[in-house]
Design an enzyme around this catalytic site. Structure first.
Site, PDB file in Angstrom:
ATOM      1  N   ILE A 126      34.570  33.701  43.602  1.00  0.00           N
ATOM      2  CA  ILE A 126      33.342  34.183  43.301  1.00  0.00           C
ATOM      3  C   ILE A 126      33.142  34.355  41.861  1.00  0.00           C
ATOM      4  O   ILE A 126      32.075  34.758  41.443  1.00  0.00           O
ATOM      5  CB  ILE A 126      32.688  35.330  44.001  1.00  0.00           C
ATOM      6  CG1 ILE A 126      33.671  36.703  44.105  1.00  0.00           C
ATOM      7  CG2 ILE A 126      32.797  35.053  45.562  1.00  0.00           C
ATOM      8  CD1 ILE A 126      33.356  38.006  44.649  1.00  0.00           C
ATOM      9  N   GLY A 127      34.001  34.534  41.089  1.00  0.00           N
ATOM     10  CA  GLY A 127      34.119  34.740  39.492  1.00  0.00           C
ATOM     11  C   GLY A 127      35.166  34.382  38.805  1.00  0.00           C
ATOM     12  O   GLY A 127      36.167  34.202  39.370  1.00  0.00           O
ATOM     13  N   GLY A 187      37.117  34.880  34.970  1.00  0.00           N
ATOM     14  CA  GLY A 187      37.226  35.877  33.698  1.00  0.00           C
ATOM     15  C   GLY A 187      38.090  35.386  32.607  1.00  0.00           C
ATOM     16  O   GLY A 187      38.587  34.353  33.082  1.00  0.00           O
ATOM     17  N   MET A 201      40.978  36.610  31.783  1.00  0.00           N
ATOM     18  CA  MET A 201      42.152  36.841  32.250  1.00  0.00           C
ATOM     19  C   MET A 201      42.762  36.438  33.383  1.00  0.00           C
ATOM     20  O   MET A 201      43.800  36.075  33.792  1.00  0.00           O
ATOM     21  CB  MET A 201      42.671  38.320  31.915  1.00  0.00           C
ATOM     22  CG  MET A 201      42.541  38.874  30.514  1.00  0.00           C
ATOM     23  SD  MET A 201      43.689  40.350  30.193  1.00  0.00           S
ATOM     24  CE  MET A 201      42.587  41.139  31.708  1.00  0.00           C
ATOM     25  N   GLY A 202      41.674  36.322  34.294  1.00  0.00           N
ATOM     26  CA  GLY A 202      41.771  35.819  35.707  1.00  0.00           C
ATOM     27  C   GLY A 202      40.671  35.696  36.605  1.00  0.00           C
ATOM     28  O   GLY A 202      39.709  35.322  36.023  1.00  0.00           O
ATOM     29  N   VAL A 220      38.161  36.103  40.150  1.00  0.00           N
ATOM     30  CA  VAL A 220      37.914  37.016  41.375  1.00  0.00           C
ATOM     31  C   VAL A 220      37.568  36.172  42.600  1.00  0.00           C
ATOM     32  O   VAL A 220      36.772  35.321  42.585  1.00  0.00           O
ATOM     33  CB  VAL A 220      36.294  37.881  40.784  1.00  0.00           C
ATOM     34  CG1 VAL A 220      36.102  38.794  41.782  1.00  0.00           C
ATOM     35  CG2 VAL A 220      36.822  38.349  39.432  1.00  0.00           C
ATOM     36  N   LYS A 270      40.683  40.932  42.089  1.00  0.00           N
ATOM     37  CA  LYS A 270      40.831  40.350  40.668  1.00  0.00           C
ATOM     38  C   LYS A 270      42.223  39.957  40.473  1.00  0.00           C
ATOM     39  O   LYS A 270      42.999  40.986  40.763  1.00  0.00           O
ATOM     40  CB  LYS A 270      40.287  41.309  39.725  1.00  0.00           C
ATOM     41  CG  LYS A 270      40.129  40.658  38.294  1.00  0.00           C
ATOM     42  CD  LYS A 270      40.155  41.820  37.217  1.00  0.00           C
ATOM     43  CE  LYS A 270      38.897  42.391  37.213  1.00  0.00           C
ATOM     44  NZ  LYS A 270      38.519  43.234  36.084  1.00  0.00           N
ATOM     45  N   ASP A 276      33.581  48.816  27.018  1.00  0.00           N
ATOM     46  CA  ASP A 276      33.066  47.431  27.152  1.00  0.00           C
ATOM     47  C   ASP A 276      31.891  47.448  28.006  1.00  0.00           C
ATOM     48  O   ASP A 276      31.863  46.562  28.880  1.00  0.00           O
ATOM     49  CB  ASP A 276      34.086  46.583  27.594  1.00  0.00           C
ATOM     50  CG  ASP A 276      33.628  45.109  27.163  1.00  0.00           C
ATOM     51  OD1 ASP A 276      32.750  44.930  26.557  1.00  0.00           O
ATOM     52  OD2 ASP A 276      34.284  44.109  27.939  1.00  0.00           O
TER      53      ASP A 276
END
Length: 278
Positions: free
Chosen positions: A21-22, A24, A26-27, A29, A44, A139
Protein backbone atom coordinates in the site's frame (compact mmCIF):
# COMPACT_ATOMS: atom_id res chain seq x y z
CA UNK A 1 -4.26 -0.13 -3.26
CA UNK A 2 -0.89 0.10 -4.99
CA UNK A 3 -0.18 -3.48 -5.98
CA UNK A 4 -0.96 -7.10 -5.25
CA UNK A 5 2.01 -9.17 -4.13
CA UNK A 6 3.30 -12.36 -5.71
CA UNK A 7 5.49 -13.35 -2.75
CA UNK A 8 4.83 -12.69 0.92
CA UNK A 9 7.78 -10.73 2.42
CA UNK A 10 6.61 -11.66 5.93
CA UNK A 11 6.47 -15.41 5.41
CA UNK A 12 7.53 -17.32 8.49
CA UNK A 13 6.28 -14.61 10.89
CA UNK A 14 3.03 -14.08 12.77
CA UNK A 15 1.79 -11.94 9.89
CA UNK A 16 0.79 -12.45 6.28
CA UNK A 17 1.08 -9.61 3.78
CA UNK A 18 -2.13 -8.92 1.87
CA UNK A 19 -1.01 -6.17 -0.49
CA UNK A 20 1.52 -3.38 -0.87
CA UNK A 21 0.00 0.00 0.00
CA UNK A 22 3.00 2.32 0.06
CA UNK A 23 6.59 2.84 -1.05
CA UNK A 24 9.17 4.79 0.92
CA UNK A 25 12.80 5.74 0.48
CA UNK A 26 14.04 2.88 2.65
CA UNK A 27 11.30 0.29 2.47
CA UNK A 28 7.79 -0.74 1.57
CA UNK A 29 4.51 -0.62 3.45
CA UNK A 30 2.05 -3.50 3.41
CA UNK A 31 -1.43 -4.17 4.63
CA UNK A 32 -0.99 -7.30 6.74
CA UNK A 33 -3.07 -9.66 8.83
CA UNK A 34 -2.09 -11.37 12.07
CA UNK A 35 -2.18 -15.10 11.34
CA UNK A 36 -3.86 -16.09 14.62
CA UNK A 37 -5.87 -13.01 15.50
CA UNK A 38 -7.09 -12.37 11.93
CA UNK A 39 -6.74 -8.67 12.60
CA UNK A 40 -5.40 -6.20 10.05
CA UNK A 41 -2.35 -4.02 10.65
CA UNK A 42 0.15 -2.07 8.58
CA UNK A 43 3.78 -3.24 8.36
CA UNK A 44 6.77 -1.19 7.26
CA UNK A 45 9.65 -3.44 6.13
CA UNK A 46 13.14 -2.41 5.02
CA UNK A 47 14.29 -3.25 1.54
CA UNK A 48 16.85 -6.04 1.47
CA UNK A 49 19.77 -3.80 0.48
CA UNK A 50 19.09 -1.50 3.44
CA UNK A 51 18.64 -4.38 5.87
CA UNK A 52 22.32 -5.20 5.36
CA UNK A 53 23.31 -1.78 6.74
CA UNK A 54 23.18 -1.37 10.51
CA UNK A 55 22.36 2.33 10.28
CA UNK A 56 19.06 1.66 8.52
CA UNK A 57 18.16 -1.22 10.82
CA UNK A 58 18.87 1.00 13.83
CA UNK A 59 16.70 3.77 12.40
CA UNK A 60 13.71 1.43 12.09
CA UNK A 61 14.31 0.09 15.60
CA UNK A 62 14.47 3.66 16.87
CA UNK A 63 11.15 4.46 15.23
CA UNK A 64 9.51 1.41 16.82
CA UNK A 65 10.85 2.30 20.27
CA UNK A 66 9.85 5.94 19.91
CA UNK A 67 6.29 5.11 18.87
CA UNK A 68 6.10 2.65 21.73
CA UNK A 69 6.88 5.44 24.20
CA UNK A 70 4.20 7.86 22.99
CA UNK A 71 0.64 6.97 23.95
CA UNK A 72 -1.52 9.59 22.23
CA UNK A 73 -4.68 9.34 20.09
CA UNK A 74 -3.08 11.41 17.33
CA UNK A 75 0.13 9.37 17.09
CA UNK A 76 0.07 6.08 15.20
CA UNK A 77 0.66 3.26 17.67
CA UNK A 78 3.06 0.39 17.17
CA UNK A 79 1.97 -3.19 17.83
CA UNK A 80 5.14 -5.16 17.14
CA UNK A 81 8.71 -5.21 15.87
CA UNK A 82 10.21 -8.34 14.32
CA UNK A 83 12.45 -9.73 11.60
CA UNK A 84 11.28 -11.50 8.43
CA UNK A 85 12.75 -14.85 7.38
CA UNK A 86 15.23 -13.09 5.08
CA UNK A 87 16.52 -10.96 7.97
CA UNK A 88 14.69 -7.74 7.14
CA UNK A 89 13.28 -5.87 10.15
CA UNK A 90 9.71 -4.61 10.12
CA UNK A 91 7.40 -2.53 12.29
CA UNK A 92 3.76 -3.47 12.73
CA UNK A 93 1.46 -0.50 13.32
CA UNK A 94 -2.24 0.19 13.63
CA UNK A 95 -4.28 0.07 10.43
CA UNK A 96 -5.64 3.48 9.46
CA UNK A 97 -8.49 4.16 7.06
CA UNK A 98 -8.12 7.28 4.92
CA UNK A 99 -5.26 9.09 3.20
CA UNK A 100 -2.36 11.38 3.94
CA UNK A 101 -2.81 15.10 4.30
CA UNK A 102 -0.60 15.44 1.21
CA UNK A 103 -3.13 13.44 -0.83
CA UNK A 104 -5.98 15.49 0.59
CA UNK A 105 -4.26 18.75 -0.35
CA UNK A 106 -3.57 17.51 -3.88
CA UNK A 107 -7.22 16.64 -4.28
CA UNK A 108 -8.80 19.67 -2.61
CA UNK A 109 -6.26 22.47 -2.50
CA UNK A 110 -6.93 24.71 0.50
CA UNK A 111 -8.93 23.10 3.29
CA UNK A 112 -11.93 24.42 5.15
CA UNK A 113 -11.02 26.69 8.06
CA UNK A 114 -12.56 24.42 10.74
CA UNK A 115 -10.70 21.40 9.36
CA UNK A 116 -7.36 23.22 9.20
CA UNK A 117 -7.81 24.47 12.77
CA UNK A 118 -8.78 21.06 14.14
CA UNK A 119 -5.93 19.29 12.36
CA UNK A 120 -3.43 21.85 13.63
CA UNK A 121 -4.58 21.49 17.21
CA UNK A 122 -4.33 17.71 16.90
CA UNK A 123 -0.83 17.93 15.41
CA UNK A 124 0.28 20.17 18.25
CA UNK A 125 -1.27 17.91 20.87
CA UNK A 126 0.50 14.88 19.39
CA UNK A 127 3.85 16.65 19.09
CA UNK A 128 3.48 18.07 22.56
CA UNK A 129 3.13 14.51 23.88
CA UNK A 130 6.25 13.51 21.93
CA UNK A 131 8.20 16.51 23.22
CA UNK A 132 7.14 15.65 26.78
CA UNK A 133 8.78 12.25 26.25
CA UNK A 134 11.95 13.95 25.03
CA UNK A 135 11.32 13.32 21.32
CA UNK A 136 11.60 15.77 18.40
CA UNK A 137 10.01 14.46 15.19
CA UNK A 138 12.20 16.48 12.73
CA UNK A 139 10.18 15.57 9.63
CA UNK A 140 6.70 17.01 10.08
CA UNK A 141 5.09 17.36 6.65
CA UNK A 142 1.77 16.49 4.98
CA UNK A 143 3.16 13.12 3.79
CA UNK A 144 3.70 12.14 7.45
CA UNK A 145 0.26 13.28 8.59
CA UNK A 146 -2.57 10.81 8.01
CA UNK A 147 -6.26 11.74 7.94
CA UNK A 148 -7.82 8.80 9.76
CA UNK A 149 -11.51 8.36 8.91
CA UNK A 150 -13.58 7.23 11.89
CA UNK A 151 -17.19 6.07 11.67
CA UNK A 152 -18.37 7.63 14.92
CA UNK A 153 -16.22 10.76 15.16
CA UNK A 154 -14.70 13.42 12.86
CA UNK A 155 -11.64 12.56 10.79
CA UNK A 156 -8.50 12.85 12.92
CA UNK A 157 -4.83 13.56 12.22
CA UNK A 158 -2.36 10.78 12.98
CA UNK A 159 1.33 11.70 13.09
CA UNK A 160 3.46 9.07 11.32
CA UNK A 161 7.15 8.24 10.78
CA UNK A 162 9.35 9.01 13.76
CA UNK A 163 12.36 7.46 12.04
CA UNK A 164 14.26 10.76 12.01
CA UNK A 165 13.48 11.61 15.64
CA UNK A 166 15.98 13.09 18.10
CA UNK A 167 15.67 14.03 21.74
CA UNK A 168 14.55 17.52 22.71
CA UNK A 169 18.14 18.77 23.04
CA UNK A 170 18.92 17.79 19.46
CA UNK A 171 20.79 14.62 20.46
CA UNK A 172 20.14 11.39 18.61
CA UNK A 173 17.90 8.96 20.45
CA UNK A 174 19.63 5.76 21.55
CA UNK A 175 20.07 3.59 18.49
CA UNK A 176 23.30 1.66 19.00
CA UNK A 177 25.44 4.06 17.01
CA UNK A 178 23.37 4.98 13.98
CA UNK A 179 25.46 7.29 11.79
CA UNK A 180 22.28 8.53 10.14
CA UNK A 181 21.21 10.03 13.43
CA UNK A 182 24.47 11.27 14.88
CA UNK A 183 26.41 12.85 12.04
CA UNK A 184 26.69 16.58 12.63
CA UNK A 185 26.10 18.91 9.74
CA UNK A 186 23.72 16.45 8.07
CA UNK A 187 20.41 17.77 6.79
CA UNK A 188 17.60 15.55 8.06
CA UNK A 189 14.03 16.20 7.02
CA UNK A 190 12.23 17.29 3.88
CA UNK A 191 13.11 20.41 1.90
CA UNK A 192 10.26 22.86 2.03
CA UNK A 193 9.33 22.01 5.62
CA UNK A 194 12.80 22.26 7.15
CA UNK A 195 13.42 24.99 9.69
CA UNK A 196 16.22 27.44 8.79
CA UNK A 197 18.53 25.88 11.36
CA UNK A 198 17.71 22.39 10.11
CA UNK A 199 18.38 23.38 6.51
CA UNK A 200 21.80 24.70 7.59
CA UNK A 201 22.65 21.34 9.13
CA UNK A 202 22.58 22.64 12.70
CA UNK A 203 21.14 20.75 15.63
CA UNK A 204 17.40 21.27 16.04
CA UNK A 205 15.04 21.11 18.99
CA UNK A 206 11.27 21.01 19.42
CA UNK A 207 10.94 24.49 17.91
CA UNK A 208 11.84 23.00 14.52
CA UNK A 209 8.71 20.84 14.77
CA UNK A 210 6.64 23.92 15.61
CA UNK A 211 8.11 25.72 12.58
CA UNK A 212 6.95 22.85 10.39
CA UNK A 213 3.48 22.90 11.93
CA UNK A 214 3.20 26.61 11.14
CA UNK A 215 4.10 25.90 7.54
CA UNK A 216 1.66 22.99 7.30
CA UNK A 217 -1.06 25.27 8.66
CA UNK A 218 -0.26 27.92 6.04
CA UNK A 219 -0.37 25.28 3.30
CA UNK A 220 -3.74 23.99 4.51
CA UNK A 221 -5.19 27.51 4.51
CA UNK A 222 -3.81 28.61 1.13
CA UNK A 223 -3.21 25.46 -0.90
CA UNK A 224 0.19 26.92 -1.89
CA UNK A 225 3.50 25.07 -2.01
CA UNK A 226 5.65 25.45 1.13
CA UNK A 227 8.71 26.77 -0.70
CA UNK A 228 6.86 29.98 -1.57
CA UNK A 229 5.11 30.53 1.73
CA UNK A 230 7.82 30.83 4.39
CA UNK A 231 9.90 33.60 2.70
CA UNK A 232 6.76 35.60 1.91
CA UNK A 233 5.47 35.30 5.45
CA UNK A 234 8.74 36.57 6.89
CA UNK A 235 9.19 39.33 4.29
CA UNK A 236 5.68 40.70 4.16
CA UNK A 237 4.26 39.78 7.53
CA UNK A 238 1.38 37.86 6.09
CA UNK A 239 -0.84 40.32 4.17
CA UNK A 240 0.01 38.86 0.74
CA UNK A 241 -0.58 35.26 1.79
CA UNK A 242 -4.01 35.35 0.19
CA UNK A 243 -5.56 33.79 3.25
CA UNK A 244 -9.33 33.37 3.04
CA UNK A 245 -11.21 36.27 4.69
CA UNK A 246 -12.00 34.29 7.83
CA UNK A 247 -8.50 32.85 7.88
CA UNK A 248 -6.51 36.07 8.26
CA UNK A 249 -6.78 35.69 12.03
CA UNK A 250 -4.25 32.85 11.71
CA UNK A 251 -1.52 35.13 10.31
CA UNK A 252 0.02 36.23 13.65
CA UNK A 253 0.42 32.64 14.85
CA UNK A 254 1.87 31.49 11.53
CA UNK A 255 4.32 34.40 11.38
CA UNK A 256 5.54 33.66 14.91
CA UNK A 257 5.90 29.94 14.15
CA UNK A 258 7.99 30.72 11.06
CA UNK A 259 10.45 33.10 12.70
CA UNK A 260 14.02 32.50 11.49
CA UNK A 261 15.34 32.76 15.04
CA UNK A 262 14.01 29.84 17.13
CA UNK A 263 13.98 32.11 20.18
CA UNK A 264 11.30 34.22 18.47
CA UNK A 265 9.03 31.24 17.79
CA UNK A 266 6.60 29.52 20.11
CA UNK A 267 8.55 27.68 22.77
CA UNK A 268 6.09 24.82 23.23
CA UNK A 269 3.25 23.11 21.41
CA UNK A 270 0.84 24.29 24.12
CA UNK A 271 1.91 27.90 23.59
CA UNK A 272 1.31 27.56 19.84
CA UNK A 273 -2.10 25.95 20.37
CA UNK A 274 -3.17 28.68 22.79
CA UNK A 275 -2.35 31.33 20.16
CA UNK A 276 -4.68 29.82 17.57
CA UNK A 277 -8.05 31.52 17.06
CA UNK A 278 -11.27 29.90 18.12
Amino acid sequence: MIADISEDPLRGTRYRALRKIGVGSMGDVFLVEHVDLERKFVAKILRLRHAETQEYVARLQREARTLGQINHPNVVWVADFDFAADGRPFIVMEYLDGQTLADELRARGALRIPDALRYTREMLSALGAAHAKGVVHRDVKPQNLFLHIRSDRPTAIKVLDFGAARDTQGVALPDRGSALATNTGAVVGTLGYLSPEGADGHRVDLRADLYAVGLVLAVMLTGELPGRLAPRMREHGGPDLDLPPNGKQFAPAIIKALAVDPAQRFQSADEFSAALPG
